[in-house]
Design a protein around this motif. Structure first.
Motif, PDB file in Angstrom:
ATOM      1  N   ARG A   1       0.813  -1.217   0.000  1.00 35.68           N
ATOM      2  CA  ARG A   1       0.000   0.000   0.000  1.00 35.68           C
ATOM      3  C   ARG A   1       0.851   1.274   0.000  1.00 35.68           C
ATOM      4  NH1 ARG A   1      -3.431  -0.828   4.291  1.00 35.68           N
ATOM      5  NH2 ARG A   1      -5.131  -1.531   2.941  1.00 35.68           N
TER       6      ARG A   1
ATOM      7  N   PHE B   1       1.275   3.426  -3.355  1.00 33.32           N
ATOM      8  CA  PHE B   1       0.167   3.985  -4.134  1.00 33.32           C
ATOM      9  C   PHE B   1       0.240   5.502  -4.165  1.00 33.32           C
ATOM     10  CE2 PHE B   1      -1.419  -0.227  -3.715  1.00 33.32           C
ATOM     11  CZ  PHE B   1      -2.387  -0.407  -4.689  1.00 33.32           C
ATOM     12  N   GLU B   2      -0.061   6.088  -5.308  1.00 33.93           N
ATOM     13  CA  GLU B   2      -0.210   7.527  -5.466  1.00 33.93           C
ATOM     14  C   GLU B   2      -1.454   7.784  -6.293  1.00 33.93           C
ATOM     15  OE1 GLU B   2       1.193  10.065  -4.195  1.00 33.93           O
ATOM     16  OE2 GLU B   2       2.901   9.101  -3.184  1.00 33.93           O
TER      17      GLU B   2
ATOM     18  N   PRO C   1      -6.132   6.862 -11.143  1.00 33.55           N
ATOM     19  CA  PRO C   1      -5.607   7.201  -9.818  1.00 33.55           C
ATOM     20  C   PRO C   1      -6.348   8.393  -9.217  1.00 33.55           C
ATOM     21  CG  PRO C   1      -3.799   6.733 -11.306  1.00 33.55           C
ATOM     22  CD  PRO C   1      -5.039   6.753 -12.148  1.00 33.55           C
TER      23      PRO C   1
ATOM     24  N   ILE D   1       1.447  -0.066 -10.691  1.00 35.30           N
ATOM     25  CA  ILE D   1       0.394  -0.413  -9.752  1.00 35.30           C
ATOM     26  C   ILE D   1      -0.977  -0.236 -10.393  1.00 35.30           C
ATOM     27  CG2 ILE D   1      -0.730   0.264  -7.581  1.00 35.30           C
ATOM     28  CD1 ILE D   1       2.004   1.172  -6.586  1.00 35.30           C
TER      29      ILE D   1
ATOM     30  N   TRP E   1      -4.060   0.977  -9.553  1.00 33.41           N
ATOM     31  CA  TRP E   1      -4.521   1.818  -8.442  1.00 33.41           C
ATOM     32  C   TRP E   1      -5.961   1.498  -8.057  1.00 33.41           C
ATOM     33  CZ3 TRP E   1      -8.215   5.311  -6.995  1.00 33.41           C
ATOM     34  CH2 TRP E   1      -7.936   6.101  -5.856  1.00 33.41           C
ATOM     35  N   ASN E   2      -6.228   1.528  -6.755  1.00 30.92           N
ATOM     36  CA  ASN E   2      -7.589   1.426  -6.244  1.00 30.92           C
ATOM     37  C   ASN E   2      -7.670   2.221  -4.950  1.00 30.92           C
ATOM     38  OD1 ASN E   2      -7.369  -0.702  -3.835  1.00 30.92           O
ATOM     39  ND2 ASN E   2      -6.104  -1.467  -5.534  1.00 30.92           N
TER      40      ASN E   2
ATOM     41  N   GLY F   1      -6.001   0.821  -1.670  1.00 27.62           N
ATOM     42  CA  GLY F   1      -4.599   0.428  -1.678  1.00 27.62           C
ATOM     43  C   GLY F   1      -4.367  -1.064  -1.534  1.00 27.62           C
TER      44      GLY F   1
ATOM     45  N   ASN G   1      -1.336  -4.647  -4.536  1.00 30.79           N
ATOM     46  CA  ASN G   1      -0.181  -4.154  -5.290  1.00 30.79           C
ATOM     47  C   ASN G   1       0.771  -5.317  -5.546  1.00 30.79           C
ATOM     48  OD1 ASN G   1       2.008  -2.908  -6.405  1.00 30.79           O
ATOM     49  ND2 ASN G   1       2.540  -1.717  -4.585  1.00 30.79           N
TER      50      ASN G   1
END
Length: 446
Positions: free
Chosen positions: A179, A182-183, A318, A426, A428-429, A432, A435
Motif C-alpha cells: 500500500r 500507491f499515489e 488514480p 500499480i 490503483w484502487n 490500496g 499491489n
C-alpha cells in the motif's frame, strides 16, 4: 511542539490521577485523549500521544515501573505502554518494522524472509483489535454452528483426537501489502513488501471439521469470529469478522491451526487457535478463533461490507472516486514475487551476483520467474522450484552478470500458470489493495 515539551506540559498540568484518566481515555479513543491533553488534535498516528505522555509520567501512572520491555506475559505488549516505535518490544519477534502500536501491526524486511519456511520470529503481525490475554489453550473452545446438521463445540484436544492432524507450509499475505507505493496515497497501514510469510502450520483441515458438522444445502458462506476485543473496549463489538465461500472453505489446503513451526502459535499470530486460508487475503484467516458459522448469504460482519477488502469492479484512474456499489470482495491474491537475496542497496566488487527469492499466485501455481538487470529491456528466466504443498510459495534463483561498474536495479517478474504476469505499474484502487508490481532492488557494482 516537541515530545519533550509535551511531556513536561502533561507532568506540570496533570496529577497522577488525571494522567491515569488520560491513559484510560487513550485506550478507548486515542484521538480524543490527545485533544483533551493539549486542547487540539495534533497527531497523525497512534504514537504521538504516548510519546507526549512520556516514560516518567507513564511510570508514575503504572506504579513506578515500565513492564513492557521484557516482562509482559505471553509475549503481548499493550500498545498504550509504548513510548514510541523504538521502545515497543514484542517478545518472540525479531527484526520486524512496527507500523502501528494500536493495534500492533508490523512487517518484515524482504531480506529477512529468505528462509523457505518463515521463522515465527520473522512472521509479520496484522491486528485489527486487542489480542486476548491469560489464554488457557486447554480450555479454549471452538463452536461450529449455523446451517449445520449438528452443532459442534470442540476443544483443541478434541480436534487432535477426532481429526487428521496435518502440517503444511502456507502463505499468508495481507491484502494491503504494498500500500505504501500507491499515489495518491491510500489510507491504512503503509505496508511496503513485508506483510507476507510462509510458515509451517499444524492443525486439522477446515473441510474435515465442517463436514463433521454436516453442511446444510442452503449454506453458501462461512463467518469467522474471534476473541480479540475492539479498540474502543466496548463489550460485544467485534474488530473484524470475515468469511469465505463454502467452495473455498472446503479446499484441502485450509487449516484450523494450533501450531506454528512445530510450536504453539505466537500470541500475536493467533494463539491458541486460528484459521489459515492461503491464497486469499490474510484477513480471511481469523486469529484467536472461537466460532465458525455457516450462513445462507455472503457474510456481513465487520470489515466484510462497504469498501473493506474490496476493489472496484472496473479499472479506475488514480484518485478517482468510486461508488460503494461498484466494489467487489477480494478473493484470490494476485501473482507476486519477492527478492530476498541480496538486500536492497547492496554494494559488490564482482561482476556476478546470485539472486533468489520466492513467488506465489493465490490458488494457482507460478509458472516462471524472470529477472532483469537493465530496467526491463531484457529478461532471463530463473530456476523455479515447485511448492512443497498446495498453498506454499515457490523458491526461485539465478545468477546475473553485470557488464561494467555502476548502478543497477534487479527486477523480478512472476507469471502464473494461466499466463498472467506481474505488472510494471500499480493497478490503483482507493483502498490500496493488491499491489503486485515488480519487486526491485538497487545494486551498485564498484
Amino acid at each position: 511542539m516537541s515530545d519533550k515539551r509535551r511531556s513536561s506540559d502533561i507532568t506540570k498540568n496533570a496529577s497522577q490521577s488525571n494522567q491515569k484518566n488520560l491513559l484510560d481515555l487513550y485506550l478507548e479513543n486515542p484521538d480524543k485523549a490527545d485533544e483533551v491533553a493539549f486542547g487540539r488534535k495534533t497527531y497523525s498516528d497512534r504514537r504521538g500521544f504516548l510519546k507526549g505522555l512520556g516514560l516518567a509520567s507513564m511510570a508514575a501512572t503504572l506504579g513506578g515501573y515500565i513492564p513492557f520491555h521484557r516482562n509482559m506475559p505471553g509475549g503481548l505488549i499493550p500498545a498504550a505502554m509504548a513510548s514510541g516505535m523504538s521502545d515497543l518490544q514484542i517478545q518472540g519477534k525479531n527484526g520486524l518494522i512496527i507500523l502501528n502500536d494500536r493495534p500492533v501491526n508490523a512487517e518484515t524486511p524482504p531480506h529477512l524472509l529468505d528462509d523457505d519456511v518463515t521463522p515465527t520470529a520473522r512472521h509479520f503481525i496484522r491486528n485489527n483489535g486487542t489480542p486476548p490475554v491469560n489464554v488457557d489453550p486447554e480450555k479454549w473452545l471452538l463452536t461450529i454452528d449455523g446451517l449445520v446438521n449438528k452443532q459442534l463445540s470442540l476443544k483443541i484436544s478434541d480436534l487432535k483426537k477426532h481429526f487428521d492432524v496435518v502440517t503444511k507450509n502456507l502463505v499468508l499475505e495481507c491484502g494491503g501489502n504494498g500500500r505504501a507505493f500507491f499515489e495518491p496515497k491510500a489510507r491504512g497501514n503503509q505496508w511496503t513488501y513485508g506483510a507476507v510469510a510462509c510458515s509451517q502450520w499444524t492443525g486439522v483441515r477446515l473441510a474435515d471439521v465442517l463436514n463433521a458438522a454436516g453442511i446444510q444445502e442452503e449454506a453458501v458462506y462461512t463467518a469467522h469470529y474471534s476473541a480479540d476485543s475492539h479498540l474502543s473496549g466496548k463489550p460485544g463489538k467485534l474488530p473484524i469478522s470475515r468469511g469465505v465461500p463454502i467452495e473455498k472453505a472446503l479446499g484441502a489446503e485450509n487449516l484450523i491451526a494450533f501450531e506454528m513451526n512445530g510450536a504453539p502459535l505466537h500470541p500475536m499470530n493467533g494463539a491458541p487457535l486460528r484459521l489459515v486460508i492461503p491464497g486469499w487475503p490474510g484477513s480471511c484467516s481469523q486469529k484467536w478463533l472461537t466460532r465458525i458459522e455457516l450462513r445462507n448469504q455472503v457474510h456481513d460482519g465487520p470489515k466484510m461490507t462497504g469498501k473493506a477488502y474490496r476493489v472496484p469492479n472496473h479499472p479506475v484512474a488514480p484518485g478517482e472516486k468510486v461508488e460503494e456499489k461498484d466494489f467487489v470482495i477480494i478473493e484470490q491474491m494476485p501473482v507476486k514475487s519477492l527478492i530476498t537475496f541480496p538486500e536492497n542497496n547492496v554494494e559488490i566488487k564482482t561482476s556476478e551476483l546470485d539472486v533468489r527469492g520466492h513467488a506465489w499466485a493465490g490458488d494457482k501455481l507460478v509458472k516462471k520467474v524472470e529477472i532483469s538487470i537493465d530496467f526491463g529491456a531484457t529478461w532471463q528466466q530463473a530456476t523455479l522450484n515447485q511448492p512443497v504443498n498446495q498453498g506454499a510459495w515457490q523458491r526461485f534463483k539465478t545468477t546475473v552478470k553485470f557488464p561494467q561498474v555502476g548502478y543497477y536495479e534487479v527486477w523480478a517478474k512472476a507469471t502464473d500458470e494461466q499466463g498472467v504476469s506481474q505488472p510494471f505499474a500499480i493497478n490503483w484502487n482507493p483502498k490500496g489493495y493488491l499491489n503486485n508490481s515488480f519487486h526491485r532492488i538497487a545494486v551498485r557494482v564498484v
